[in-house]
Design an enzyme around this catalytic site. Structure first.
Site, mmCIF file in Angstrom:
data_model
loop_
_atom_site.group_PDB
_atom_site.id
_atom_site.type_symbol
_atom_site.label_atom_id
_atom_site.label_comp_id
_atom_site.label_asym_id
_atom_site.label_seq_id
_atom_site.Cartn_x
_atom_site.Cartn_y
_atom_site.Cartn_z
ATOM 1 N N CYS A 94 9.269 6.273 -11.984
ATOM 2 C CA CYS A 94 8.473 5.165 -11.431
ATOM 3 C C CYS A 94 8.664 5.058 -9.921
ATOM 4 O O CYS A 94 8.058 4.194 -9.284
ATOM 5 C CB CYS A 94 8.833 3.851 -12.111
ATOM 6 N N CYS A 141 14.683 5.590 -9.425
ATOM 7 C CA CYS A 141 14.164 6.316 -10.589
ATOM 8 C C CYS A 141 13.159 7.378 -10.134
ATOM 9 O O CYS A 141 12.263 7.096 -9.335
ATOM 10 C CB CYS A 141 13.513 5.321 -11.536
ATOM 11 N N ASP A 155 -37.614 -20.640 15.096
ATOM 12 C CA ASP A 155 -37.186 -20.387 16.466
ATOM 13 C C ASP A 155 -36.364 -21.562 16.974
ATOM 14 O O ASP A 155 -36.455 -22.673 16.455
ATOM 15 C CB ASP A 155 -38.409 -20.195 17.373
HETATM 16 ZN ZN ZN Z 1 11.627 4.086 -13.634
#
Ligand code: ZN
Length: 482
Positions: free
Chosen positions: A40, A37, A296
Protein backbone atom coordinates in the site's frame (compact mmCIF):
# COMPACT_ATOMS: atom_id res chain seq x y z
CA UNK A 1 4.57 -21.08 3.72
CA UNK A 2 2.42 -18.38 5.33
CA UNK A 3 1.18 -15.13 3.80
CA UNK A 4 3.46 -13.10 6.02
CA UNK A 5 6.59 -15.04 5.13
CA UNK A 6 5.79 -14.78 1.42
CA UNK A 7 5.20 -11.03 1.72
CA UNK A 8 7.63 -9.94 4.45
CA UNK A 9 7.22 -6.19 3.86
CA UNK A 10 3.38 -6.14 3.75
CA UNK A 11 1.53 -4.33 6.55
CA UNK A 12 -1.11 -6.23 8.57
CA UNK A 13 -3.94 -4.29 6.83
CA UNK A 14 -2.66 -5.30 3.41
CA UNK A 15 -2.54 -8.91 4.62
CA UNK A 16 -6.24 -8.54 5.53
CA UNK A 17 -7.25 -7.19 2.14
CA UNK A 18 -5.21 -9.81 0.28
CA UNK A 19 -7.38 -12.36 2.08
CA UNK A 20 -10.38 -10.45 0.74
CA UNK A 21 -11.68 -9.68 4.24
CA UNK A 22 -14.71 -7.45 3.78
CA UNK A 23 -15.50 -6.38 7.34
CA UNK A 24 -14.59 -2.68 7.59
CA UNK A 25 -13.93 -2.72 11.37
CA UNK A 26 -11.05 -5.16 10.75
CA UNK A 27 -9.21 -2.31 9.06
CA UNK A 28 -9.41 -0.03 12.09
CA UNK A 29 -8.00 -2.36 14.73
CA UNK A 30 -4.66 -1.16 16.11
CA UNK A 31 -1.63 -2.67 14.39
CA UNK A 32 1.96 -2.85 15.50
CA UNK A 33 4.26 -0.32 13.81
CA UNK A 34 6.11 -1.81 10.85
CA UNK A 35 8.41 -0.32 8.19
CA UNK A 36 6.64 1.34 5.24
CA UNK A 37 4.49 -1.31 3.54
CA UNK A 38 5.68 -2.26 0.06
CA UNK A 39 2.11 -2.98 -1.13
CA UNK A 40 0.00 0.00 0.00
CA UNK A 41 3.11 2.25 0.08
CA UNK A 42 2.24 3.11 3.67
CA UNK A 43 -1.21 4.48 2.84
CA UNK A 44 -3.04 2.03 5.14
CA UNK A 45 -0.54 2.44 7.97
CA UNK A 46 -1.07 4.59 11.04
CA UNK A 47 1.46 7.38 10.32
CA UNK A 48 -0.27 8.17 7.00
CA UNK A 49 -3.76 7.99 8.49
CA UNK A 50 -2.77 10.21 11.41
CA UNK A 51 -1.14 12.76 9.08
CA UNK A 52 -4.27 12.80 6.98
CA UNK A 53 -6.50 13.60 9.96
CA UNK A 54 -4.13 16.40 11.02
CA UNK A 55 -4.25 17.85 7.50
CA UNK A 56 -8.05 17.61 7.37
CA UNK A 57 -8.66 19.43 10.65
CA UNK A 58 -8.13 23.06 9.49
CA UNK A 59 -10.14 22.43 6.30
CA UNK A 60 -13.14 21.15 8.24
CA UNK A 61 -13.02 23.80 10.93
CA UNK A 62 -13.37 26.49 8.23
CA UNK A 63 -16.69 25.01 7.10
CA UNK A 64 -20.20 24.55 8.41
CA UNK A 65 -21.34 21.05 7.59
CA UNK A 66 -23.90 18.46 8.65
CA UNK A 67 -21.37 15.79 9.67
CA UNK A 68 -21.85 13.85 6.45
CA UNK A 69 -19.07 13.41 3.92
CA UNK A 70 -18.07 11.59 0.78
CA UNK A 71 -14.55 10.60 -0.06
CA UNK A 72 -12.50 10.40 -3.20
CA UNK A 73 -9.00 8.95 -3.12
CA UNK A 74 -6.48 9.15 -5.89
CA UNK A 75 -3.89 6.41 -5.39
CA UNK A 76 -0.47 5.74 -6.91
CA UNK A 77 -1.06 3.33 -9.78
CA UNK A 78 1.74 1.11 -8.54
CA UNK A 79 -0.04 0.52 -5.22
CA UNK A 80 -3.60 0.23 -6.51
CA UNK A 81 -2.75 -2.00 -9.47
CA UNK A 82 0.79 -3.29 -10.05
CA UNK A 83 1.94 -4.17 -6.52
CA UNK A 84 -1.53 -5.47 -5.65
CA UNK A 85 -1.56 -7.80 -8.63
CA UNK A 86 2.01 -8.95 -8.00
CA UNK A 87 1.31 -9.77 -4.33
CA UNK A 88 -1.84 -11.68 -5.23
CA UNK A 89 0.10 -13.53 -7.90
CA UNK A 90 2.69 -14.63 -5.33
CA UNK A 91 -0.07 -15.92 -3.04
CA UNK A 92 -2.00 -17.54 -5.88
CA UNK A 93 1.13 -19.37 -6.97
CA UNK A 94 1.54 -20.73 -3.40
CA UNK A 95 -2.14 -21.81 -3.33
CA UNK A 96 -2.88 -19.16 -0.68
CA UNK A 97 -5.13 -17.01 -2.92
CA UNK A 98 -7.98 -19.07 -4.34
CA UNK A 99 -9.27 -16.28 -6.60
CA UNK A 100 -7.46 -15.06 -9.67
CA UNK A 101 -5.07 -12.13 -8.97
CA UNK A 102 -7.22 -10.00 -11.29
CA UNK A 103 -10.63 -11.15 -9.99
CA UNK A 104 -12.79 -8.00 -9.89
CA UNK A 105 -14.25 -9.16 -6.56
CA UNK A 106 -10.89 -8.91 -4.79
CA UNK A 107 -10.86 -6.22 -2.09
CA UNK A 108 -9.18 -3.28 -3.78
CA UNK A 109 -6.75 -0.94 -2.06
CA UNK A 110 -9.31 1.80 -2.73
CA UNK A 111 -11.99 0.01 -0.69
CA UNK A 112 -9.61 -0.67 2.18
CA UNK A 113 -8.46 2.97 2.19
CA UNK A 114 -12.07 4.11 2.30
CA UNK A 115 -12.86 1.86 5.26
CA UNK A 116 -9.75 2.89 7.18
CA UNK A 117 -10.13 6.62 6.47
CA UNK A 118 -13.88 6.74 7.19
CA UNK A 119 -13.32 5.17 10.60
CA UNK A 120 -10.57 7.68 11.42
CA UNK A 121 -12.66 10.64 10.27
CA UNK A 122 -15.55 9.41 12.37
CA UNK A 123 -13.37 9.07 15.46
CA UNK A 124 -11.73 12.47 15.00
CA UNK A 125 -14.67 14.60 13.83
CA UNK A 126 -17.83 12.59 14.48
CA UNK A 127 -18.59 12.58 10.74
CA UNK A 128 -20.16 9.75 8.77
CA UNK A 129 -19.80 8.66 5.18
CA UNK A 130 -23.07 9.25 3.33
CA UNK A 131 -23.78 8.81 -0.39
CA UNK A 132 -25.82 12.05 -0.48
CA UNK A 133 -23.27 14.10 1.46
CA UNK A 134 -22.56 17.60 0.15
CA UNK A 135 -19.04 17.70 1.54
CA UNK A 136 -16.28 15.97 -0.42
CA UNK A 137 -12.96 14.94 1.04
CA UNK A 138 -10.43 14.59 -1.71
CA UNK A 139 -7.25 12.63 -0.93
CA UNK A 140 -4.41 12.58 -3.39
CA UNK A 141 -1.64 10.12 -2.52
CA UNK A 142 1.64 10.26 -4.38
CA UNK A 143 4.82 8.23 -4.22
CA UNK A 144 7.45 9.31 -6.72
CA UNK A 145 9.93 6.39 -6.29
CA UNK A 146 7.33 3.79 -7.29
CA UNK A 147 6.39 5.65 -10.49
CA UNK A 148 9.19 3.71 -12.19
CA UNK A 149 7.19 0.50 -11.60
CA UNK A 150 5.01 1.64 -14.51
CA UNK A 151 7.97 2.31 -16.79
CA UNK A 152 7.02 -0.65 -18.99
CA UNK A 153 4.36 1.53 -20.59
CA UNK A 154 7.22 3.62 -22.00
CA UNK A 155 8.63 0.56 -23.66
CA UNK A 156 7.90 -0.53 -27.18
CA UNK A 157 6.67 -4.15 -26.94
CA UNK A 158 8.34 -5.00 -30.27
CA UNK A 159 11.66 -3.67 -29.04
CA UNK A 160 11.62 -3.91 -25.22
CA UNK A 161 15.08 -2.46 -24.69
CA UNK A 162 14.38 0.74 -26.56
CA UNK A 163 12.33 3.22 -24.58
CA UNK A 164 9.70 5.18 -26.40
CA UNK A 165 9.91 8.90 -26.00
CA UNK A 166 6.70 9.51 -24.10
CA UNK A 167 5.94 12.11 -21.49
CA UNK A 168 7.60 11.55 -18.12
CA UNK A 169 4.43 10.90 -16.19
CA UNK A 170 2.73 7.82 -17.51
CA UNK A 171 -1.00 8.34 -17.28
CA UNK A 172 -2.76 5.94 -14.93
CA UNK A 173 -5.24 5.09 -17.67
CA UNK A 174 -2.45 3.95 -19.98
CA UNK A 175 -1.06 1.68 -17.26
CA UNK A 176 -4.49 0.23 -16.48
CA UNK A 177 -5.11 -0.45 -20.16
CA UNK A 178 -1.70 -2.01 -20.71
CA UNK A 179 -1.92 -4.23 -17.60
CA UNK A 180 -5.48 -5.33 -18.41
CA UNK A 181 -4.29 -6.61 -21.77
CA UNK A 182 -1.67 -8.88 -20.15
CA UNK A 183 -2.09 -12.51 -19.12
CA UNK A 184 -0.63 -13.40 -15.72
CA UNK A 185 2.38 -14.91 -17.48
CA UNK A 186 2.93 -11.74 -19.52
CA UNK A 187 2.56 -9.64 -16.38
CA UNK A 188 5.26 -11.67 -14.61
CA UNK A 189 7.59 -11.35 -17.60
CA UNK A 190 6.95 -7.63 -17.96
CA UNK A 191 7.52 -6.74 -14.31
CA UNK A 192 10.54 -9.02 -13.93
CA UNK A 193 11.51 -11.36 -11.07
CA UNK A 194 12.47 -8.52 -8.65
CA UNK A 195 8.78 -7.55 -8.47
CA UNK A 196 7.56 -10.89 -6.99
CA UNK A 197 7.09 -10.05 -4.16
CA UNK A 198 7.11 -6.26 -4.67
CA UNK A 199 10.37 -4.74 -3.41
CA UNK A 200 10.56 -2.79 -0.12
CA UNK A 201 10.29 1.00 -0.14
CA UNK A 202 12.12 3.57 1.96
CA UNK A 203 9.64 6.42 2.27
CA UNK A 204 5.85 6.08 2.46
CA UNK A 205 3.47 7.88 0.08
CA UNK A 206 2.58 11.52 0.74
CA UNK A 207 -0.97 12.79 0.90
CA UNK A 208 -2.51 16.09 -0.19
CA UNK A 209 -5.93 16.82 1.28
CA UNK A 210 -8.62 19.09 -0.11
CA UNK A 211 -12.22 19.57 0.90
CA UNK A 212 -15.04 20.76 -1.35
CA UNK A 213 -18.65 21.63 -0.73
CA UNK A 214 -21.25 20.83 -3.40
CA UNK A 215 -22.20 23.83 -5.55
CA UNK A 216 -25.50 25.56 -4.91
CA UNK A 217 -27.67 27.66 -7.21
CA UNK A 218 -29.57 30.84 -6.49
CA UNK A 219 -32.00 32.44 -8.88
CA UNK A 220 -33.93 35.67 -9.08
CA UNK A 221 -34.91 38.51 -11.35
CA UNK A 222 -33.41 41.94 -11.56
CA UNK A 223 -34.53 45.43 -12.43
CA UNK A 224 -31.91 47.89 -13.60
CA UNK A 225 -33.13 51.43 -13.06
CA UNK A 226 -30.03 53.23 -14.29
CA UNK A 227 -28.44 53.92 -17.69
CA UNK A 228 -24.90 53.79 -16.34
CA UNK A 229 -25.09 50.42 -14.62
CA UNK A 230 -23.92 47.43 -16.63
CA UNK A 231 -25.10 43.86 -16.24
CA UNK A 232 -21.64 42.45 -15.54
CA UNK A 233 -18.53 44.30 -14.37
CA UNK A 234 -16.47 45.90 -17.13
CA UNK A 235 -12.77 45.98 -16.63
CA UNK A 236 -10.14 48.22 -18.09
CA UNK A 237 -8.50 45.22 -19.71
CA UNK A 238 -11.82 44.04 -21.19
CA UNK A 239 -12.66 44.71 -24.88
CA UNK A 240 -13.57 48.35 -25.62
CA UNK A 241 -17.14 49.40 -24.94
CA UNK A 242 -19.57 50.27 -27.73
CA UNK A 243 -18.76 53.78 -28.90
CA UNK A 244 -21.69 55.68 -27.36
CA UNK A 245 -21.02 54.21 -23.96
CA UNK A 246 -17.32 54.89 -23.83
CA UNK A 247 -17.91 58.33 -22.30
CA UNK A 248 -19.94 56.86 -19.45
CA UNK A 249 -17.32 54.23 -18.96
CA UNK A 250 -14.54 56.84 -18.86
CA UNK A 251 -16.45 58.89 -16.32
CA UNK A 252 -16.56 55.95 -13.96
CA UNK A 253 -13.17 54.56 -14.77
CA UNK A 254 -10.89 53.89 -11.86
CA UNK A 255 -13.52 54.38 -9.19
CA UNK A 256 -13.60 50.79 -8.01
CA UNK A 257 -11.25 47.85 -8.32
CA UNK A 258 -12.09 44.18 -8.16
CA UNK A 259 -10.36 41.60 -6.00
CA UNK A 260 -7.57 41.28 -8.57
CA UNK A 261 -6.90 45.02 -8.53
CA UNK A 262 -8.37 45.57 -12.01
CA UNK A 263 -10.18 48.87 -12.35
CA UNK A 264 -13.84 48.59 -13.18
CA UNK A 265 -15.20 50.83 -15.91
CA UNK A 266 -18.55 51.21 -14.24
CA UNK A 267 -18.75 51.54 -10.53
CA UNK A 268 -21.44 48.93 -10.16
CA UNK A 269 -22.97 46.07 -12.07
CA UNK A 270 -26.10 43.98 -11.70
CA UNK A 271 -23.81 41.03 -11.06
CA UNK A 272 -22.24 42.85 -8.10
CA UNK A 273 -25.68 43.34 -6.55
CA UNK A 274 -26.91 39.82 -7.33
CA UNK A 275 -23.84 38.17 -5.81
CA UNK A 276 -23.17 40.54 -2.88
CA UNK A 277 -25.21 38.61 -0.32
CA UNK A 278 -23.93 35.26 -1.52
CA UNK A 279 -20.31 36.37 -1.19
CA UNK A 280 -20.87 37.78 2.27
CA UNK A 281 -22.94 34.95 3.75
CA UNK A 282 -21.46 31.89 2.00
CA UNK A 283 -17.90 33.11 1.31
CA UNK A 284 -17.55 30.84 -1.75
CA UNK A 285 -14.50 30.40 -3.98
CA UNK A 286 -16.55 31.73 -6.87
CA UNK A 287 -20.07 32.95 -7.66
CA UNK A 288 -20.87 32.74 -11.38
CA UNK A 289 -23.66 35.00 -12.59
CA UNK A 290 -25.68 34.07 -15.71
CA UNK A 291 -28.66 36.09 -16.91
CA UNK A 292 -31.37 35.12 -19.41
CA UNK A 293 -30.06 37.50 -22.08
CA UNK A 294 -28.78 41.01 -21.55
CA UNK A 295 -29.51 44.63 -22.26
CA UNK A 296 -27.08 47.40 -23.15
CA UNK A 297 -25.68 49.46 -20.32
CA UNK A 298 -27.79 52.50 -21.34
CA UNK A 299 -31.01 50.47 -21.39
CA UNK A 300 -33.07 50.17 -18.23
CA UNK A 301 -34.61 46.82 -17.26
CA UNK A 302 -38.06 47.45 -15.79
CA UNK A 303 -41.25 45.42 -15.21
CA UNK A 304 -40.96 42.03 -13.52
CA UNK A 305 -37.27 42.01 -14.31
CA UNK A 306 -34.89 39.71 -16.12
CA UNK A 307 -34.20 36.24 -14.66
CA UNK A 308 -30.72 35.27 -13.57
CA UNK A 309 -29.00 32.39 -11.84
CA UNK A 310 -25.84 32.37 -9.72
CA UNK A 311 -23.81 29.19 -9.41
CA UNK A 312 -21.97 29.20 -6.10
CA UNK A 313 -18.75 27.20 -6.20
CA UNK A 314 -17.38 25.75 -2.97
CA UNK A 315 -19.46 27.72 -0.44
CA UNK A 316 -18.20 27.55 3.14
CA UNK A 317 -21.45 26.00 4.31
CA UNK A 318 -23.11 22.88 2.92
CA UNK A 319 -26.33 23.59 0.98
CA UNK A 320 -28.38 21.44 3.39
CA UNK A 321 -27.63 23.94 6.18
CA UNK A 322 -28.57 27.07 4.25
CA UNK A 323 -31.65 28.36 6.03
CA UNK A 324 -34.29 30.85 4.98
CA UNK A 325 -32.91 33.34 7.50
CA UNK A 326 -29.57 33.34 5.62
CA UNK A 327 -31.31 33.79 2.27
CA UNK A 328 -33.18 36.70 3.84
CA UNK A 329 -29.84 38.24 4.86
CA UNK A 330 -28.56 37.78 1.30
CA UNK A 331 -31.64 39.60 0.00
CA UNK A 332 -31.04 42.48 2.40
CA UNK A 333 -27.38 42.72 1.37
CA UNK A 334 -28.33 42.64 -2.33
CA UNK A 335 -30.78 45.46 -1.72
CA UNK A 336 -28.16 47.57 0.06
CA UNK A 337 -25.69 47.58 -2.85
CA UNK A 338 -27.41 50.22 -4.98
CA UNK A 339 -30.75 51.90 -5.39
CA UNK A 340 -30.28 51.42 -9.16
CA UNK A 341 -30.53 47.63 -9.03
CA UNK A 342 -33.49 45.77 -7.55
CA UNK A 343 -33.06 42.05 -6.91
CA UNK A 344 -36.38 40.22 -6.61
CA UNK A 345 -37.66 36.63 -6.21
CA UNK A 346 -34.20 35.73 -4.88
CA UNK A 347 -34.16 32.10 -3.75
CA UNK A 348 -32.23 28.84 -3.74
CA UNK A 349 -33.08 26.60 -6.72
CA UNK A 350 -32.21 23.09 -7.89
CA UNK A 351 -29.85 22.51 -10.80
CA UNK A 352 -32.81 21.81 -13.11
CA UNK A 353 -33.29 25.56 -13.09
CA UNK A 354 -30.54 25.93 -15.72
CA UNK A 355 -32.70 24.04 -18.24
CA UNK A 356 -35.66 26.28 -17.37
CA UNK A 357 -33.51 29.35 -17.97
CA UNK A 358 -32.49 28.02 -21.36
CA UNK A 359 -36.06 27.39 -22.50
CA UNK A 360 -37.04 30.80 -21.14
CA UNK A 361 -34.23 32.22 -23.25
CA UNK A 362 -35.68 30.60 -26.39
CA UNK A 363 -39.35 31.42 -25.83
CA UNK A 364 -39.28 34.78 -24.16
CA UNK A 365 -40.93 37.89 -25.51
CA UNK A 366 -39.77 41.31 -24.53
CA UNK A 367 -41.66 44.57 -24.19
CA UNK A 368 -39.76 47.77 -24.91
CA UNK A 369 -40.46 51.45 -24.59
CA UNK A 370 -38.52 53.51 -27.14
CA UNK A 371 -38.11 57.27 -27.37
CA UNK A 372 -37.63 57.95 -31.09
CA UNK A 373 -36.35 61.03 -32.92
CA UNK A 374 -37.29 61.72 -36.56
CA UNK A 375 -35.61 64.22 -38.86
CA UNK A 376 -38.90 65.45 -40.27
CA UNK A 377 -42.03 66.28 -38.33
CA UNK A 378 -44.41 63.33 -38.36
CA UNK A 379 -47.97 63.57 -37.08
CA UNK A 380 -49.63 60.98 -34.86
CA UNK A 381 -52.03 59.83 -37.61
CA UNK A 382 -49.16 59.00 -39.93
CA UNK A 383 -47.21 57.32 -37.11
CA UNK A 384 -50.19 55.12 -36.23
CA UNK A 385 -50.85 54.36 -39.86
CA UNK A 386 -47.30 53.24 -40.62
CA UNK A 387 -46.20 51.64 -37.33
CA UNK A 388 -49.31 50.09 -35.82
CA UNK A 389 -49.55 47.42 -38.48
CA UNK A 390 -51.84 44.45 -37.88
CA UNK A 391 -49.68 41.37 -37.22
CA UNK A 392 -46.52 43.38 -36.60
CA UNK A 393 -43.37 43.06 -38.68
CA UNK A 394 -41.15 40.18 -39.69
CA UNK A 395 -37.60 41.55 -39.64
CA UNK A 396 -34.52 40.40 -41.49
CA UNK A 397 -31.62 41.51 -39.33
CA UNK A 398 -28.01 41.28 -40.37
CA UNK A 399 -25.73 41.13 -37.34
CA UNK A 400 -25.60 44.78 -36.15
CA UNK A 401 -22.39 46.67 -36.89
CA UNK A 402 -21.93 47.47 -33.19
CA UNK A 403 -21.75 43.79 -32.17
CA UNK A 404 -19.93 42.44 -35.25
CA UNK A 405 -16.69 42.24 -33.26
CA UNK A 406 -18.15 39.56 -31.00
CA UNK A 407 -20.96 37.92 -33.02
CA UNK A 408 -20.70 35.99 -36.26
CA UNK A 409 -22.08 37.60 -39.38
CA UNK A 410 -25.56 36.21 -40.12
CA UNK A 411 -29.02 37.20 -41.28
CA UNK A 412 -31.65 36.42 -38.63
CA UNK A 413 -35.42 36.54 -38.97
CA UNK A 414 -36.98 38.15 -35.92
CA UNK A 415 -40.55 39.11 -35.17
CA UNK A 416 -41.93 42.41 -33.91
CA UNK A 417 -45.31 41.18 -32.65
CA UNK A 418 -46.67 44.60 -31.97
CA UNK A 419 -45.67 48.25 -32.25
CA UNK A 420 -47.84 50.90 -30.64
CA UNK A 421 -47.59 54.69 -30.56
CA UNK A 422 -47.78 55.67 -26.90
CA UNK A 423 -47.24 59.41 -26.99
CA UNK A 424 -46.18 62.16 -29.36
CA UNK A 425 -43.78 64.28 -27.31
CA UNK A 426 -43.13 66.95 -29.93
CA UNK A 427 -43.24 67.02 -33.75
CA UNK A 428 -39.83 65.29 -33.94
CA UNK A 429 -40.07 62.98 -30.92
CA UNK A 430 -42.47 60.16 -30.09
CA UNK A 431 -42.70 57.26 -27.67
CA UNK A 432 -43.39 53.78 -29.03
CA UNK A 433 -44.03 50.49 -27.21
CA UNK A 434 -42.81 47.34 -28.93
CA UNK A 435 -43.29 43.63 -28.19
CA UNK A 436 -40.56 41.55 -29.83
CA UNK A 437 -39.26 37.98 -29.94
CA UNK A 438 -36.10 36.92 -28.12
CA UNK A 439 -32.95 38.14 -29.82
CA UNK A 440 -34.43 41.08 -31.73
CA UNK A 441 -32.17 44.14 -31.93
CA UNK A 442 -34.52 47.03 -31.20
CA UNK A 443 -32.13 49.94 -31.71
CA UNK A 444 -31.47 48.62 -35.22
CA UNK A 445 -35.21 48.21 -35.87
CA UNK A 446 -35.52 51.97 -35.26
CA UNK A 447 -32.54 53.44 -37.15
CA UNK A 448 -32.10 50.60 -39.67
CA UNK A 449 -28.35 50.04 -39.15
CA UNK A 450 -27.51 51.31 -42.67
CA UNK A 451 -30.15 49.08 -44.22
CA UNK A 452 -28.94 45.97 -42.40
CA UNK A 453 -32.31 45.62 -40.60
CA UNK A 454 -35.37 45.57 -42.85
CA UNK A 455 -37.99 46.84 -42.47
CA UNK A 456 -37.10 49.61 -40.01
CA UNK A 457 -38.80 52.70 -38.57
CA UNK A 458 -36.67 55.16 -40.58
CA UNK A 459 -37.59 53.38 -43.81
CA UNK A 460 -41.28 53.13 -42.87
CA UNK A 461 -41.41 56.88 -42.16
CA UNK A 462 -39.14 57.69 -45.10
CA UNK A 463 -36.77 59.88 -43.09
CA UNK A 464 -33.82 59.53 -40.71
CA UNK A 465 -34.85 58.18 -37.32
CA UNK A 466 -32.85 57.33 -34.24
CA UNK A 467 -33.43 55.92 -30.82
CA UNK A 468 -32.93 58.35 -27.96
CA UNK A 469 -33.82 56.15 -25.02
CA UNK A 470 -34.71 52.52 -24.62
CA UNK A 471 -36.16 50.58 -21.70
CA UNK A 472 -37.07 46.92 -21.40
CA UNK A 473 -40.45 47.19 -19.71
CA UNK A 474 -41.08 43.47 -19.32
CA UNK A 475 -39.87 40.00 -20.23
CA UNK A 476 -42.19 37.03 -20.22
CA UNK A 477 -42.94 33.72 -21.92
CA UNK A 478 -46.38 32.80 -23.22
CA UNK A 479 -46.79 30.39 -20.30
CA UNK A 480 -46.21 33.23 -17.82
CA UNK A 481 -48.92 35.74 -17.11
CA UNK A 482 -48.08 39.00 -18.71
ZN1 ZN B 1 0.01 -2.08 3.41
Amino acid sequence: MSLVSLLPTACPRCILRLQNIRTPPSYTRPIRPTPPCSLCLGILQDPALTALITALRPHLSALRHDRRFKINASLPISASLLRDRAARHVLHHANLHPASPTDPHNVSLREAVKWAVCARVHDAFGMRYHPDAQLFVDLSFSHTPSNSDAAFVHTDPANPHKRRRLQNDVSATAVVRAAAAMTDQQFVETMGPRFFPPPPIEQPAEVAVSVYVAPVLFAGRYNKLSRVVSQTPWFVDAPPAASGLAAIARANEGKVTDQYGRRKRTELSVEDAATAGIREVLNPDKATFTAGGREDVDVRMLGKGRPFVVEVINPKIVPALIEEEMVERMRALAASVSSSVVIRDFRMVSKEYFAQMRSFEMEKKKCYRCVVWTRREVGSEELKDKLEVQGGFMLRQKTPLRVLHRRTQAVRERCIFEARLTRVVSPNFFVMDVVAAAGTYIKEFVHGDHGRTLPNVAQLLDCDADIVQLDVTDIYTDSEKR
